[in-house]
Design a protein around this motif. Sequence first.
Motif, mmCIF file in Angstrom:
data_model
loop_
_atom_site.group_PDB
_atom_site.id
_atom_site.type_symbol
_atom_site.label_atom_id
_atom_site.label_comp_id
_atom_site.label_asym_id
_atom_site.label_seq_id
_atom_site.Cartn_x
_atom_site.Cartn_y
_atom_site.Cartn_z
ATOM 1 N N PRO A 95 -0.948 -12.619 5.168
ATOM 2 C CA PRO A 95 0.108 -13.226 5.980
ATOM 3 C C PRO A 95 1.011 -14.157 5.160
ATOM 4 N N ALA A 96 0.439 -14.827 4.165
ATOM 5 C CA ALA A 96 1.269 -15.724 3.343
ATOM 6 C C ALA A 96 2.157 -14.933 2.385
ATOM 7 N N GLY A 97 1.667 -13.795 1.903
ATOM 8 C CA GLY A 97 2.401 -13.042 0.891
ATOM 9 C C GLY A 97 3.398 -12.053 1.454
ATOM 10 N N LEU A 98 3.175 -11.605 2.677
ATOM 11 C CA LEU A 98 4.067 -10.607 3.262
ATOM 12 C C LEU A 98 4.402 -11.024 4.697
ATOM 13 N N ALA A 99 5.435 -11.828 4.798
ATOM 14 C CA ALA A 99 5.885 -12.273 6.115
ATOM 15 C C ALA A 99 6.668 -11.139 6.765
ATOM 16 N N PRO A 100 6.800 -11.140 8.093
ATOM 17 C CA PRO A 100 7.626 -10.116 8.729
ATOM 18 C C PRO A 100 9.043 -10.091 8.142
ATOM 19 N N PHE A 101 9.576 -8.891 8.000
ATOM 20 C CA PHE A 101 10.915 -8.642 7.471
ATOM 21 C C PHE A 101 11.063 -9.009 5.993
ATOM 22 N N THR A 102 9.938 -9.075 5.288
ATOM 23 C CA THR A 102 9.988 -9.082 3.833
ATOM 24 C C THR A 102 9.751 -7.647 3.398
ATOM 25 N N LEU A 103 10.702 -7.096 2.647
ATOM 26 C CA LEU A 103 10.550 -5.719 2.191
ATOM 27 C C LEU A 103 9.830 -5.736 0.853
ATOM 28 N N ARG A 104 8.684 -5.086 0.790
ATOM 29 C CA ARG A 104 7.927 -5.038 -0.462
ATOM 30 C C ARG A 104 7.990 -3.622 -0.991
ATOM 31 N N ARG A 105 8.606 -3.467 -2.163
ATOM 32 C CA ARG A 105 8.586 -2.162 -2.830
ATOM 33 C C ARG A 105 7.399 -2.186 -3.767
ATOM 34 N N SER A 106 6.515 -1.231 -3.581
ATOM 35 C CA SER A 106 5.312 -1.204 -4.388
ATOM 36 C C SER A 106 4.838 0.236 -4.468
ATOM 37 N N ARG A 107 3.531 0.410 -4.570
ATOM 38 C CA ARG A 107 3.021 1.772 -4.553
ATOM 39 C C ARG A 107 1.912 1.860 -3.519
ATOM 40 N N LEU A 108 1.719 3.061 -2.967
ATOM 41 C CA LEU A 108 0.567 3.365 -2.132
ATOM 42 C C LEU A 108 -0.227 4.384 -2.926
ATOM 43 N N ALA A 109 -1.410 4.004 -3.376
ATOM 44 C CA ALA A 109 -2.193 4.830 -4.292
ATOM 45 C C ALA A 109 -1.307 5.241 -5.458
ATOM 46 N N GLN A 110 -0.935 6.528 -5.560
ATOM 47 C CA GLN A 110 -0.241 6.956 -6.775
ATOM 48 C C GLN A 110 1.271 7.064 -6.661
ATOM 49 N N VAL A 111 1.832 6.782 -5.484
ATOM 50 C CA VAL A 111 3.270 7.008 -5.339
ATOM 51 C C VAL A 111 4.003 5.750 -4.879
ATOM 52 N N ALA A 112 5.288 5.714 -5.201
ATOM 53 C CA ALA A 112 6.112 4.567 -4.821
ATOM 54 C C ALA A 112 6.364 4.567 -3.328
ATOM 55 N N ALA A 113 6.388 3.399 -2.745
ATOM 56 C CA ALA A 113 6.673 3.258 -1.322
ATOM 57 C C ALA A 113 7.237 1.868 -1.076
ATOM 58 N N ALA A 114 7.899 1.716 0.054
ATOM 59 C CA ALA A 114 8.385 0.400 0.464
ATOM 60 C C ALA A 114 7.879 0.153 1.876
ATOM 61 N N PHE A 115 7.511 -1.080 2.166
ATOM 62 C CA PHE A 115 7.041 -1.356 3.514
ATOM 63 C C PHE A 115 7.436 -2.756 3.955
ATOM 64 N N TRP A 116 7.532 -2.910 5.259
ATOM 65 C CA TRP A 116 7.819 -4.231 5.821
ATOM 66 C C TRP A 116 7.191 -4.321 7.201
ATOM 67 N N LEU A 117 6.891 -5.536 7.606
ATOM 68 C CA LEU A 117 6.335 -5.776 8.928
ATOM 69 C C LEU A 117 7.466 -6.186 9.867
#
Lengths: 190, 107
Positions: A131-153
């Motif tokens: 919750p401290a690192g990923l607040a709602p409407f923070t877009l995090r570009r990272s990876r899911l297992a082996q592929v790139a993905a972006a996610f936000w709450l």
Amino acid sequence: MSDPVTPLNGASFQGFVTVTETAPQGMITLRGDLAAAALRDAVLAVAGADLPDMGRIVINGSRGCAWMSPDEALLLLPRADVPDALAQLATALEGSHHLAVDVSDARAMFRLEGAGLRDVLAKLTPADVSPAGLAPFTLRRSRLAQVAAAFWLTDQQAAHVICFRSVAQYVFDLLSTSARKGSEPELFDS
Amino acid sequence: MLTLTCPCCNIACDETELHPGGQAHVSRAGPDSGDDAFEQYLFLRKNPRGVHFERWRHAMGCGKWFHAARCTVTLEVFGTYSAQTLEPPQDILDAIAARRPDWQGFA
């Protein structure tokens, strides 16, 4: 024009978190000088929202805008509005160095719903999804297992994941496996 | 595990989100240079035990290149900075000097 088809035809999985492929979503990648007034005005006109600060995403009804990199923004809008929006961007940004491309068909999008969605993401990504690192409407570009993905709450119970269309099945399988009932690590109080 | 903060998007990235780019601040030997200089540019790299400057690309993220100063022994990160520079900025050098007083300097 033919009807848009999502890569998995709206597949869904019911675990301790519900994973659903969302309906076709219009997406435009816009690259250029994000500080330029002309570009910011064009984003507001097309996405219905001001260009957000670094690492953030804003959603305004069926439209939205995400900060992707120092020179890239992702505009979200209804699928049918994409051609008009591209024409609008081309007019507004004529003469300035920019790139606007319809990437709706290049991406897949998933929705996660449920209290344990941080657990589902934490099993797949090295990103800080607390919750401290990923607040709602923070877009995090990272990876899911082996592929790139972006996610936000969008709130503590719902999140969106965007990945490339070519890995849609892989990402759906990952999320489904991660959300399987009985495998909750319960890392976060949410 | 190495965690570097990308100066372009301010995300603390895990090593697996990054692509390594080798030694930083390598300047190209031009057409007028001799074979030795060109060999130096093309093949010969530092392999220090201690402070090292590296290039990294935020591949699973904003896609930008940046520079990092870190210790190869302890994995301590002294700082990350823009790739659009020919030598480490003063604040990075100060941070290294504070942590490694007997460091010989960037050369």
